[in-house]
Design a protein around this motif. Sequence first.
Motif, PDB file in Angstrom:
ATOM      1  N   ILE A 129       0.841  -1.200   0.000  1.00 51.00           N
ATOM      2  CA  ILE A 129       0.000   0.000   0.000  1.00 51.00           C
ATOM      3  C   ILE A 129       0.877   1.251   0.000  1.00 51.00           C
ATOM      4  CG2 ILE A 129      -1.658   1.339   1.354  1.00 51.00           C
ATOM      5  CD1 ILE A 129      -2.882  -1.305   2.275  1.00 51.00           C
ATOM      6  N   ALA A 130       1.947   1.230   0.796  1.00 54.48           N
ATOM      7  CA  ALA A 130       2.855   2.380   0.853  1.00 54.48           C
ATOM      8  C   ALA A 130       3.494   2.631  -0.512  1.00 54.48           C
ATOM      9  CB  ALA A 130       3.933   2.137   1.910  1.00 54.48           C
ATOM     10  N   GLN A 131       3.878   1.564  -1.203  1.00 57.46           N
ATOM     11  CA  GLN A 131       4.467   1.704  -2.541  1.00 57.46           C
ATOM     12  C   GLN A 131       3.460   2.299  -3.527  1.00 57.46           C
ATOM     13  OE1 GLN A 131       5.861  -2.544  -2.626  1.00 57.46           O
ATOM     14  NE2 GLN A 131       7.666  -1.642  -3.562  1.00 57.46           N
ATOM     15  N   ILE A 132       2.225   1.808  -3.478  1.00 58.39           N
ATOM     16  CA  ILE A 132       1.185   2.303  -4.376  1.00 58.39           C
ATOM     17  C   ILE A 132       0.903   3.776  -4.106  1.00 58.39           C
ATOM     18  CG2 ILE A 132      -1.293   2.158  -4.909  1.00 58.39           C
ATOM     19  CD1 ILE A 132      -1.044  -0.892  -4.594  1.00 58.39           C
ATOM     20  N   LEU A 133       0.761   4.146  -2.841  1.00 54.35           N
ATOM     21  CA  LEU A 133       0.445   5.531  -2.506  1.00 54.35           C
ATOM     22  C   LEU A 133       1.586   6.473  -2.892  1.00 54.35           C
ATOM     23  CD1 LEU A 133      -1.324   5.116   0.962  1.00 54.35           C
ATOM     24  CD2 LEU A 133      -2.372   5.532  -1.267  1.00 54.35           C
ATOM     25  N   GLU A 134       2.810   5.989  -2.820  1.00 53.18           N
ATOM     26  CA  GLU A 134       3.951   6.814  -3.232  1.00 53.18           C
ATOM     27  C   GLU A 134       3.907   7.064  -4.735  1.00 53.18           C
ATOM     28  OE1 GLU A 134       7.115   9.234  -2.582  1.00 53.18           O
ATOM     29  OE2 GLU A 134       5.900   8.200  -1.055  1.00 53.18           O
ATOM     30  N   LEU A 135       3.551   6.042  -5.500  1.00 52.62           N
ATOM     31  CA  LEU A 135       3.413   6.210  -6.949  1.00 52.62           C
ATOM     32  C   LEU A 135       2.259   7.158  -7.285  1.00 52.62           C
ATOM     33  CD1 LEU A 135       3.981   2.498  -8.028  1.00 52.62           C
ATOM     34  CD2 LEU A 135       5.475   4.432  -8.571  1.00 52.62           C
ATOM     35  N   VAL A 136       1.154   7.039  -6.559  1.00 50.72           N
ATOM     36  CA  VAL A 136       0.006   7.932  -6.769  1.00 50.72           C
ATOM     37  C   VAL A 136       0.397   9.364  -6.453  1.00 50.72           C
ATOM     38  CG1 VAL A 136      -2.276   8.553  -5.888  1.00 50.72           C
ATOM     39  CG2 VAL A 136      -1.747   6.161  -6.403  1.00 50.72           C
ATOM     40  N   LYS A 137       1.135   9.550  -5.369  1.00 51.50           N
ATOM     41  CA  LYS A 137       1.584  10.895  -4.985  1.00 51.50           C
ATOM     42  C   LYS A 137       2.413  11.532  -6.091  1.00 51.50           C
ATOM     43  CE  LYS A 137       4.048  13.305  -1.257  1.00 51.50           C
ATOM     44  NZ  LYS A 137       4.829  13.115   0.003  1.00 51.50           N
ATOM     45  N   GLY A 138       3.198  10.719  -6.779  1.00 51.22           N
ATOM     46  CA  GLY A 138       3.993  11.210  -7.896  1.00 51.22           C
ATOM     47  C   GLY A 138       3.238  11.246  -9.211  1.00 51.22           C
ATOM     48  N   MET A 139       1.930  10.991  -9.173  1.00 51.11           N
ATOM     49  CA  MET A 139       1.048  11.013 -10.344  1.00 51.11           C
ATOM     50  C   MET A 139       1.408   9.931 -11.374  1.00 51.11           C
ATOM     51  SD  MET A 139       0.230  15.087 -10.887  1.00 51.11           S
ATOM     52  CE  MET A 139       1.909  15.672 -10.941  1.00 51.11           C
ATOM     53  N   HIS A 140       1.961   8.813 -10.894  1.00 43.33           N
ATOM     54  CA  HIS A 140       2.274   7.674 -11.760  1.00 43.33           C
ATOM     55  C   HIS A 140       1.148   6.642 -11.622  1.00 43.33           C
ATOM     56  CE1 HIS A 140       6.208   9.458 -12.195  1.00 43.33           C
ATOM     57  NE2 HIS A 140       6.407   9.407 -10.897  1.00 43.33           N
ATOM     58  N   TYR A 141       0.006   6.963 -12.202  1.00 44.66           N
ATOM     59  CA  TYR A 141      -1.204   6.184 -11.946  1.00 44.66           C
ATOM     60  C   TYR A 141      -1.153   4.791 -12.568  1.00 44.66           C
ATOM     61  CZ  TYR A 141      -2.519  10.976 -10.938  1.00 44.66           C
ATOM     62  OH  TYR A 141      -2.522  12.266 -10.456  1.00 44.66           O
ATOM     63  N   GLN A 142      -0.611   4.679 -13.783  1.00 45.66           N
ATOM     64  CA  GLN A 142      -0.542   3.365 -14.411  1.00 45.66           C
ATOM     65  C   GLN A 142       0.517   2.487 -13.739  1.00 45.66           C
ATOM     66  OE1 GLN A 142      -0.996   5.529 -18.428  1.00 45.66           O
ATOM     67  NE2 GLN A 142      -1.131   3.378 -18.989  1.00 45.66           N
ATOM     68  N   LEU A 143       1.585   3.095 -13.249  1.00 43.55           N
ATOM     69  CA  LEU A 143       2.563   2.328 -12.486  1.00 43.55           C
ATOM     70  C   LEU A 143       1.951   1.813 -11.185  1.00 43.55           C
ATOM     71  CD1 LEU A 143       5.931   4.293 -12.847  1.00 43.55           C
ATOM     72  CD2 LEU A 143       5.328   2.093 -13.839  1.00 43.55           C
ATOM     73  N   ALA A 144       1.086   2.637 -10.572  1.00 45.06           N
ATOM     74  CA  ALA A 144       0.394   2.201  -9.353  1.00 45.06           C
ATOM     75  C   ALA A 144      -0.497   0.995  -9.659  1.00 45.06           C
ATOM     76  CB  ALA A 144      -0.433   3.353  -8.784  1.00 45.06           C
ATOM     77  N   CYS A 145      -1.148   1.015 -10.817  1.00 46.45           N
ATOM     78  CA  CYS A 145      -1.991  -0.111 -11.220  1.00 46.45           C
ATOM     79  C   CYS A 145      -1.136  -1.358 -11.475  1.00 46.45           C
ATOM     80  CB  CYS A 145      -2.792   0.260 -12.465  1.00 46.45           C
ATOM     81  SG  CYS A 145      -4.076  -0.938 -12.894  1.00 46.45           S
ATOM     82  N   GLN A 146       0.031  -1.161 -12.079  1.00 48.93           N
ATOM     83  CA  GLN A 146       0.930  -2.297 -12.288  1.00 48.93           C
ATOM     84  C   GLN A 146       1.386  -2.887 -10.957  1.00 48.93           C
ATOM     85  OE1 GLN A 146       2.986  -1.080 -16.570  1.00 48.93           O
ATOM     86  NE2 GLN A 146       4.231  -1.857 -14.926  1.00 48.93           N
ATOM     87  N   LYS A 147       1.663  -2.018  -9.992  1.00 51.83           N
ATOM     88  CA  LYS A 147       2.066  -2.506  -8.678  1.00 51.83           C
ATOM     89  C   LYS A 147       0.924  -3.289  -8.032  1.00 51.83           C
ATOM     90  CE  LYS A 147       5.316  -2.157  -6.893  1.00 51.83           C
ATOM     91  NZ  LYS A 147       6.438  -3.134  -6.769  1.00 51.83           N
ATOM     92  N   TYR A 148      -0.308  -2.808  -8.205  1.00 47.00           N
ATOM     93  CA  TYR A 148      -1.491  -3.515  -7.695  1.00 47.00           C
ATOM     94  C   TYR A 148      -1.585  -4.900  -8.343  1.00 47.00           C
ATOM     95  CZ  TYR A 148      -6.465  -4.639  -7.027  1.00 47.00           C
ATOM     96  OH  TYR A 148      -7.651  -5.262  -6.734  1.00 47.00           O
ATOM     97  N   PHE A 149      -1.330  -4.969  -9.654  1.00 42.73           N
ATOM     98  CA  PHE A 149      -1.340  -6.253 -10.366  1.00 42.73           C
ATOM     99  C   PHE A 149      -0.294  -7.194  -9.755  1.00 42.73           C
ATOM    100  CE2 PHE A 149      -0.244  -9.375 -13.473  1.00 42.73           C
ATOM    101  CZ  PHE A 149      -1.340  -9.542 -14.303  1.00 42.73           C
TER     102      PHE A 149
END
Length: 509
Positions: free
Chosen positions: A409-429
Motif C-alpha cells: 500500500i505504501a508503494q502504491i500511494l507513493e506512486l500515486v503521490k507522484g502522479m504515476h497512476y498506471q505504475l500504481a496499477c501495475q504494482k497492484y497487479f
Amino acid sequence: MEFSSGRGRLKQARLAGDRRDLYPHSLQFYLEPPTENISLVEFESFAIDRLKLLKVVENLGVSYVRSSDSYKTKLEFELRKLKFPYKALAEDDYEARRKDHISHFILRLAYCQSEDLRRWFLQQEMDLLRYRFNEVTDNLRQKFLEHVNLSFEAVSEDLKNELANELYTSTPGLSMTKVKEQMFFKVGLADAVDLFRARRVFIKDGFAYVPFKEIDVLVLNNYRTKLSKALALTARSLPSIQSDERLQPLLNHLSHSYIGPDYSVQKNTGKISLEQIDTLSVKSFPLCMRQLHKALRDNHHLRHGGRMQYGLFLKGIGLTLEQALEFWKKEFIRGKVDADKFDKGYAYSIRHSYGKEGRRTDYTPYSCMKIIMSNPPSQGDYHGCPFRHSDPELLKQKLQSYKIPPSGIAQILELVKGMHYQLACQKYFELTHDVDNLGFSLNHPNQYFTESQRLLSGGRELKKELSNSGNCQQKSNSQESMNSNSTPTSSNTTADAELEGLEAYFTED
C-alpha cells in the motif's frame, strides 16, 4: 508544408545555414508550422521515426518512474538512435531540430482525426517535452521560457521569508535551507491545479506559490492548452488533406498503428458465463472495474459514466449482447428499476454500445489513458481511475479491505503521490498476482484482465489470440485505406513496407 523532388531538397539543404535561427532551442512548443519543401520519402521516414519515439515514450512511462535514471537513460538512447534532439546544449544539431519540428506536424495530421488519437498524441508529446525540459540547465530553461513568451511573477525575498514556514510545510522535498535558496513563483490556482491536487504546493488567496523545481508543471499545462487547440484546428483542415492521394494512405497507416489491440474484436466472445463474473472481479479485474462491479452489486445501479466504462469492459472480455442485457437487467430490477423501465430505457443504450442501434457504431472498451484523462467522477459516481480520482485515504482503506500488505500500500500511494497512476496499477497487479516484475506495460483494463487470466492459467494462449486479433484488425484497416486509393504511388509502396515493420514494432511483448 509542401512536397518536392530530391533536387528541391538539395536546394533547401544549401539554404539551411541561413535559417538556423528558426530553431534557436532544442525545446519547442511547435507554434509555427514548417513552410519549406520536403520530399515524400523524407515525409514518410520522419513520421515513422517520430511514431517509434512516441511509442517508446509511452512504454517507458508505464514501466518506470519518469524521474528515474532508467527512464532517462533509455529515452536518451532512443532519441540518439532516431536522431532527435536530446540535449539542448548542442549548437550543431540543426538537422535534428528540423526533423523534430517537421515530424511533429506530420503526426498532428494523422492524430487529429478522433478524440482517442488526439488524447494519445497529446499525452506522449507532453511526456517528451517534460523529459527534455528537465534535462536542460536552469539558464537554458529561462531562455526557453522567454522564447515562448512564458513569464511568471517571481515572489520577492521579503514575501518568501515571511511565508518560509508555510512554504516549507507545503512543498515536499525542500528543506528550510532549500526553501530560502529556491526561487518561487506566484501563479493563479488554475495554472497549478495538478500540484494542488497532489498537495505539493502552498495556496494562499487563490494563488499558488510554485518552486522553480516544479516549473515544468506550469510549462506543460501551457503546452497542453496550446497543443489541444492546435489539434482541433488541424482537424478542421482534414478534408483538404484527405483529398491528397499521396498522403491519405500514409496518414491512415500511421493513425492505425499508435497502440496495440483496442479489444473491439474478441475470439473469446461467449466463453465467459455470467456466473463467473463475481469470481473474476476479485481475481482478474483491475481496481477500476472491481470498484464498479462492487458498486453495481451493492447499489443495483450505476450512473451513465459507470455503465459505459464497465459495460464496454465486460463486452471486451467476451460478454455477448444477450449476456449483457441479462446481466444488467437482473441487477437493475433488484433495485428501483422495474423490468418495463429497463426494457424501454437502459436496454437501448446497451444495444447501442454493441453497435445495434443508432448509427451502428461498435464502441470499443476504454483505455487507461481515456479513463484517466476524461470525464472525472462526481459525487455518487464510481467510474474513473481509483489511483487518479480517489482521495488517498479512501484509496488506502480500499486497498486494506482487499488484503494488500502495508508495504505494498505504501508503494502504491507513493506512486500515486507522484502522479504515476498506471505504475500504481501495475504494482497492484503484481501484489494481487504475487509476481515481482510484469515484463510488460499496462495500458488497458482489458489487457490487465487478459494478462491476469494468462498468469492464472499458466499459459500464453489467450494473449496470443488477442494479439493476433488486434494485428488482423490493424492490417485490415490499413488494407482498406490502401484499397480506397486506386492509383497508389511507389512512395506509398515504400510506406507499406516501412509500416509493416512498424506494426510489429508496436505489438512486441
